[in-house]
Design a protein around this motif. Structure first.
Motif, PDB file in Angstrom:
ATOM      1  N   GLN A  72      -0.481   1.093   1.550  1.00 58.67           N
ATOM      2  CA  GLN A  72       0.093   0.754   2.499  1.00 58.67           C
ATOM      3  C   GLN A  72      -0.634  -0.286   2.927  1.00 58.67           C
ATOM      4  OE1 GLN A  72       0.044   2.602   6.025  1.00 58.67           O
ATOM      5  NE2 GLN A  72      -0.620   1.024   7.818  1.00 58.67           N
ATOM      6  N   TRP A 117       8.143  -0.596   6.686  1.00 64.13           N
ATOM      7  CA  TRP A 117       7.861   0.794   6.838  1.00 64.13           C
ATOM      8  C   TRP A 117       6.529   0.463   7.101  1.00 64.13           C
ATOM      9  CZ3 TRP A 117       4.055   3.651   3.663  1.00 64.13           C
ATOM     10  CH2 TRP A 117       4.002   4.419   4.249  1.00 64.13           C
ATOM     11  N   THR A 175       4.504   0.762  10.876  1.00 65.69           N
ATOM     12  CA  THR A 175       3.593   2.094  10.160  1.00 65.69           C
ATOM     13  C   THR A 175       2.002   1.135  10.670  1.00 65.69           C
ATOM     14  OG1 THR A 175       4.318   2.978   9.287  1.00 65.69           O
ATOM     15  CG2 THR A 175       1.840   3.336   9.632  1.00 65.69           C
ATOM     16  N   ASP A 199      -0.427   1.990  14.585  1.00 65.11           N
ATOM     17  CA  ASP A 199      -1.538   2.921  14.474  1.00 65.11           C
ATOM     18  C   ASP A 199      -2.079   1.700  15.278  1.00 65.11           C
ATOM     19  OD1 ASP A 199      -1.039   4.621  12.475  1.00 65.11           O
ATOM     20  OD2 ASP A 199      -1.743   3.325  10.676  1.00 65.11           O
TER      21      ASP A 199
END
Length: 478
Positions: A240, A449, A453, A457
């Motif tokens: 990520q 994505w 994400t 967070d």
């Protein structure tokens, strides 16, 4: 005669993919790509009516391209070095820069074949008819909205930093949107060229202040008395974090979507665009490397994003004040591209393309209305995603991967269909453009994505005061 040529070009764009207009060779084709037929350049809608907008020469275009490219994207590059490490970060900055140069040249190849087009959406119509035109048009506007929302978010970070959060962040975003709206009111891209030099000087001066201050003092957040720098030669980020870092580098090369619009206002794009493009990349890629490597090596693990916040508090505030013209320039160049597209769509809907360059109440009303609607929506998006890194990553994943890389490869396939394997060079280019399209799909899906994400967070309390949209919380670094 000019009107007849324009109508012929428009009729050609209506033909289905694969059915090309009979090419009319111009008198001079020495600058043409040998594999792409060059039509005699007809008048487009910017050279008709009350004023000729096709006034940009080689260096005007170079200044517009530099203003387009060297903006707020550079402020995220030092933190990408922290994530990826020095060697992978340098490779990514140089590699994506060279790739964006190639895909920009593919846009010029398409323009040489179909010189009546005035933006990338017109190119999409040539390739896929009205359906693809509508899809790409919507995507272009959304892409430019995200980019301009990013500019207003960055401006709000600057205002919050300089004023020590003297006003609600929603208010600062509103001030930023109004300023960007004002600079978008002049209607010619040549105005953007005039803004190019002060904008470029401001970003260069701001990062120079940060580099000098880090050379004589510790970065913001470092312990008093010195610290041991942690410099990663090769990083080991999570999937990520690594992909988000690459998306932020892509953002620094987000300008390709406007290149066709600039070609449409150039006096001789076939001859002058390539030198302007080379001048831009020769300037921007070394500057990106200098800023990213220097700030990361000086600030180490205390490198922040935007990079100006890595400096001690007072130099950082000075740097944010100096960088304001460059941030406004980002809003100007991308906002102007969007407003120009909406304006052309509006004038076509009113069947008034012959009045596009007029100074009439109708033309000014459509222009100001387009600018106002665009910046109101940009203001809303900026408040929905008021975090610098997140809005850059989401913008890159959603549209920049396609408009900087993928769509140019699609246009190349359209131009070369039927001879993809005709020579060894064509086979190599076919493989390259296939890989470019695969890259765009990957960054679009996986990148979106990871970006969303990461935003969730932060909203869920991952070390930030910002817990949602339309927040008054301070989005600066101090």
């Amino acid at each position: 005669m000019l009107w007849a040529k324009k109508k012929e070009a428009e009729a050609a764009s209506e033909k289905p993919p694969g059915e090309e207009p009979a090419p009319t060779r111009s008198a001079s084709t020495e600058d043409a790509d040998p594999d792409v037929d060059v039509l005699e350049v007809p008048a487009n809608i910017f050279s008709e009516g009350g004023k000729n907008y096709r006034t940009m020469g080689r260096w005007d275009t170079a200044l517009v391209l530099i203003t387009n490219q060297v903006g707020m994207g550079i402020l995220s590059l030092p933190s990408t070095m922290q994530v990826l490490g020095l060697v992978p970060g340098i490779i990514a900055i140089v590699g994506l820069g060279l790739l964006s140069t190639y895909t920009a040249y593919e846009l010029l190849q398409f323009y040489r074949r179909y010189p009546h087009v005035v933006n990338v959406v017109d190119m999409a119509r040539v390739v896929g008819g009205k359906t693809l035109e509508v899809i790409v048009g919507i995507c272009v506007v959304l892409k430019l909205l995200l980019t301009c929302a990013s500019a207003t978010v960055t401006l709000s970070v600057a205002f919050n930093t300089m004023s020590e959060h003297a006003m609600c962040t929603v208010g600062w975003i509103g001030v930023s949107a109004v300023l960007c709206w004002l600079v978008c009111l002049p209607r010619e891209f040549k105005f953007v060229a005039h803004m190019g030099i002060p904008c470029t000087i401001s970003i260069f001066a701001a990062v120079l202040i940060v580099i000098i201050s880090l050379g004589i003092a510790d970065p913001k957040g470092a312990p008093v008395g010195g610290f041991d720098k942690e410099i990663e030669v090769v990083g080991s980020p999570s999937f990520q974090d690594g992909l988000n870092a690459c998306l932020q580098i892509c953002y620094a090369y987000a300008g390709n979507v406007g290149f066709v619009s600039y070609m449409a206002e150039m006096k001789n794009p076939s001859k002058d665009f390539v030198p302007a493009l080379i001048a831009m990349q020769v300037f921007s890629i070394p500057l990106y490397l200098l800023v990213a490597v220097a700030i990361y090596c000086l600030a180490g693990q205390y490198t922040s994003s935007p990079a100006l916040g890595s400096a001690p508090e007072i130099p950082a505030k000075v740097a944010y004040g100096i960088v304001l013209p460059a941030l406004l320039g980002t809003g100007l160049v991308f906002g102007h591209t969007a407003v120009k597209y909406l304006y052309v769509v509006g004038m076509r809907a009113l069947k008034s393309t012959h009045q596009v360059t007029d100074r009439s109440a109708k033309s000014w009303g459509v222009w100001v209305g387009s600018a106002t609607c665009f910046w109101v929506v940009a203001f809303i998006i900026a408040n929905a995603i008021p975090i610098f890194n997140s809005i850059l990553s989401i913008s890159s994943a959603t549209f920049i991967a396609w408009f900087t890389f993928g769509i140019s490869a699609v246009f190349w396939f359209f131009l070369n269909w039927g001879r993809l394997l005709s020579t060894k060079a064509k086979i190599a280019l076919t493989v390259l453009n296939t890989l470019i399209i695969i890259q765009a799909f990957f960054m679009n899906a996986a990148g979106l994505w990871t970006a969303i994400t990461g935003l969730l967070d932060i909203f869920n309390g991952d070390g930030s005061e910002i817990t949602g949209a339309f927040t008054c919380a301070d989005n600066s670094l101090f």
